[in-house]
Design an enzyme around this catalytic site. Sequence first.
Site, mmCIF file in Angstrom:
data_model
loop_
_atom_site.group_PDB
_atom_site.id
_atom_site.type_symbol
_atom_site.label_atom_id
_atom_site.label_comp_id
_atom_site.label_asym_id
_atom_site.label_seq_id
_atom_site.Cartn_x
_atom_site.Cartn_y
_atom_site.Cartn_z
ATOM 1 N N ASP A 178 33.930 40.733 41.201
ATOM 2 C CA ASP A 178 34.552 39.586 40.531
ATOM 3 C C ASP A 178 33.692 39.130 39.356
ATOM 4 O O ASP A 178 32.511 39.503 39.228
ATOM 5 C CB ASP A 178 34.696 38.456 41.571
ATOM 6 C CG ASP A 178 35.848 37.512 41.282
ATOM 7 O OD1 ASP A 178 36.354 37.515 40.149
ATOM 8 O OD2 ASP A 178 36.227 36.751 42.196
ATOM 9 N N ASP A 215 45.397 35.975 39.918
ATOM 10 C CA ASP A 215 45.212 35.113 41.085
ATOM 11 C C ASP A 215 46.532 34.527 41.557
ATOM 12 O O ASP A 215 46.571 33.844 42.581
ATOM 13 C CB ASP A 215 44.236 33.975 40.766
ATOM 14 C CG ASP A 215 42.793 34.407 40.975
ATOM 15 O OD1 ASP A 215 42.574 35.511 41.512
ATOM 16 O OD2 ASP A 215 41.882 33.645 40.591
HETATM 17 C C1 DGJ Z 1 38.439 34.670 41.949
HETATM 18 C C2 DGJ Z 1 39.298 35.816 42.396
HETATM 19 O O1 DGJ Z 1 40.228 36.119 41.407
HETATM 20 C C3 DGJ Z 1 39.928 35.472 43.728
HETATM 21 O O2 DGJ Z 1 40.790 36.509 44.138
HETATM 22 C C4 DGJ Z 1 38.849 35.236 44.754
HETATM 23 O O3 DGJ Z 1 38.129 36.418 44.986
HETATM 24 C C5 DGJ Z 1 37.926 34.139 44.264
HETATM 25 N N1 DGJ Z 1 37.416 34.417 42.951
HETATM 26 C C6 DGJ Z 1 36.762 33.960 45.199
HETATM 27 O O4 DGJ Z 1 35.858 33.054 44.741
#
Ligand code: DGJ
Length: 719
Positions: free
Chosen positions: A454, A519
């Site tokens: 991430d 997301d």
């Molecule tokens: C951002 C990501 O896009 C989410 O899917 C998740 O992993 C969160 N971070 C976790 O902090």
Amino acid sequence: MISGDQTPNVFRLDGAQTTMVFTWTDGMPALLSHGPRLSAETDLLALAAALERPLPKGTLDVSEPVSLHPEAGRGFMGHPALIGRRPGDERSWAGRFTGTTIVEQPDGILFKLVDESRGLGLELDCRINPESDVATLKTRLSNQSDAPVIVDWLSPPVIAPDRRYGEFLSFHGRWSAEFAVERLPIPVGTTLRENRRGRTSHDAFPGIILLTSETGEEQGACLGCHLGWSGNHRLMLERLPDGDRQLQIGALLIGDEGTIQQGETIETPPLYVARSEDGLNALSQKFHAHVRTCLLAFPDPKMPRPVTVNTWEAIYFDHRHERLTALADAAASVGAERFVLDDGWFRGRRDDTSSLGDWYPDEETYPEGLGPIADYVHDKGMQFGLWVEPEMVSPNSDLYLNHPDWALSVDPYPMIIGRNQLVLDIARAEVSDFLYERLAELIGDHGVDYLKWDMNRDLTLPGGEGGAVAASRQVHALYALIDRLLSAFPSLEIESCASGGARVDYGILERTHRFWVSDSNDAVERLRIQRGFSHFFPPEIMGAHVGPTWSHTSGRGLSIGFRALAAMPGHFGIEADLTKMSDDDIEVLTEAIERHKADRDIWHQGRYSRLQTVDPGLTGVMAISSDQRHARLVMAQSDRPEASLPPRLRLPGLINDRPYRITLQYASENLDRANRHFDGALWTGGLTLSGEMLAAVGLCLPIFYAQTALAIAIDAAEA
Ligand code: DGJ
């Protein structure tokens, strides 16, 4: 294949369906023609003669075309391909390259040029893949003098799009609403889009598609370009007063990060270019083929994409062992094949205010480390995945306490925080070594099969040691760190995530295996986002999860059937608390997973296309297997239908004289209630139609309620 027998000044490069013809006039190469594949007998000299340009009145005494490297020194009046200078040399802003050599290379041609008075060498590297039909273009600039040169802008070989392209598709978006597509006319002047976020970004995807007013999914000409780069970029489309157009897409350089010392070379990221005469789907299929054959490197190419359960929207930061094992039990029982432990597993991490950088299992929630949960997951027959965000550090962490100087900053300016975190200067050897050691230990000790990598903030003032600008270096260092891990752990798979889809590009894709596209798990939004994504990327790398009933990003509630069908074509996953789902929902989900597993080879290896009906709220996607014996499609109605009766659905791409059996695989909840009465054969047991009838006539669908969907199977009927 390069050939140019008839004259030393005209050359051709051939892809499967494309011929690029280059001229090499007065020492500067230009892409004279970029269109359908020409026959081997084409007289290139005659082609060049046919395209000779007249000289308009009221201009310079030369009519300089958009060459591969337009420059003011040759009388080009648009934006130049190179902007640079040598401090202390007053004349160094000006220049003119002259060709010296042409080198034949695999599937390509390399033009070498020099500007002796500036002490610069230039290489224009043009290749086309003979199968995918996608061209890859790069420019290299080398400093052959003893004084440094500061490069402010360097474009990959410049595209001179045909004038028939009067419109373009712009790809933009924002967090949880990535890949919005806007169709716009190409205005006179410059259309400029810059990304200064230090990662590919949600809002400025480094790609564009030019098209004619007639172009649609299945018809018309189009030209697509994408920069394989995960950092700052600039996209510039210029419509010049003489009617020509030029397209420059390159890395955006800030401060003096484009400085090259004596003997050094700066290379642009690759620009990928494809064209089609047969609409946008044919263009996407070329990009998909290129990704599949040239960019993606699955450790095990034969392994189907594993159905994935991700813990994020199920438990967030609540990592109690019994919650996790219950979720793993439920995951295995619905048929999941990979279980990914998302954010919240490492030392001190209870929410998003702390601990990034402290990459040790939290001693309280994981008193015996990650071993027990990793073993539990493996024992259930699933792969074990782990979330990490290596490039980041929380000010509230041991790492920052011990190494405050490791964060990017420019003294004396305050560091701007994003999601309570700062960015590490990973180009520093000690920082990347630290990260490598932490990650390698975690992967090695626990048999981690998969990392979700991430990256949750933009870069502002990306100052490295002494404040020197480190934005581009950061991207190269990221690539190097991932490459190092992959060479130590060749069976590891990595998902590229950046607050959803802020790092989706071919640069990162050369070293990762899946994108977390957004997301947003709201299936209505997802259908639109996935549609935009599919212009450049195939479905098997499109992480697509069934989220909770109520989406936490939009507040919308959707049925399980609709959510499952929206995810069906992608790399299927679940990101909801399975332990709290109703029995009915679990049943629908389990069936959907079974269907996905049965069909995923078609979705993930077939020819993927976007279906469009005259109702803007009704869209679909289809995949046809390479032997054209099987096709699968999902039709989904996001908004209430425009008319009371549904439009006909035409399905091109199958074999005309072959009979196909068409059956309804699944209709989401409520769909039958939208119809007072429907006893069409599709609904009542299926029908048999030829490929020709499917393409030319089509079939009638049932009436949809808003937010309902159905899945259809098409299989060759034995004669
Ligand atoms: C951002 C990501 O896009 C989410 O899917 C998740 O992993 C969160 N971070 C976790 O902090």
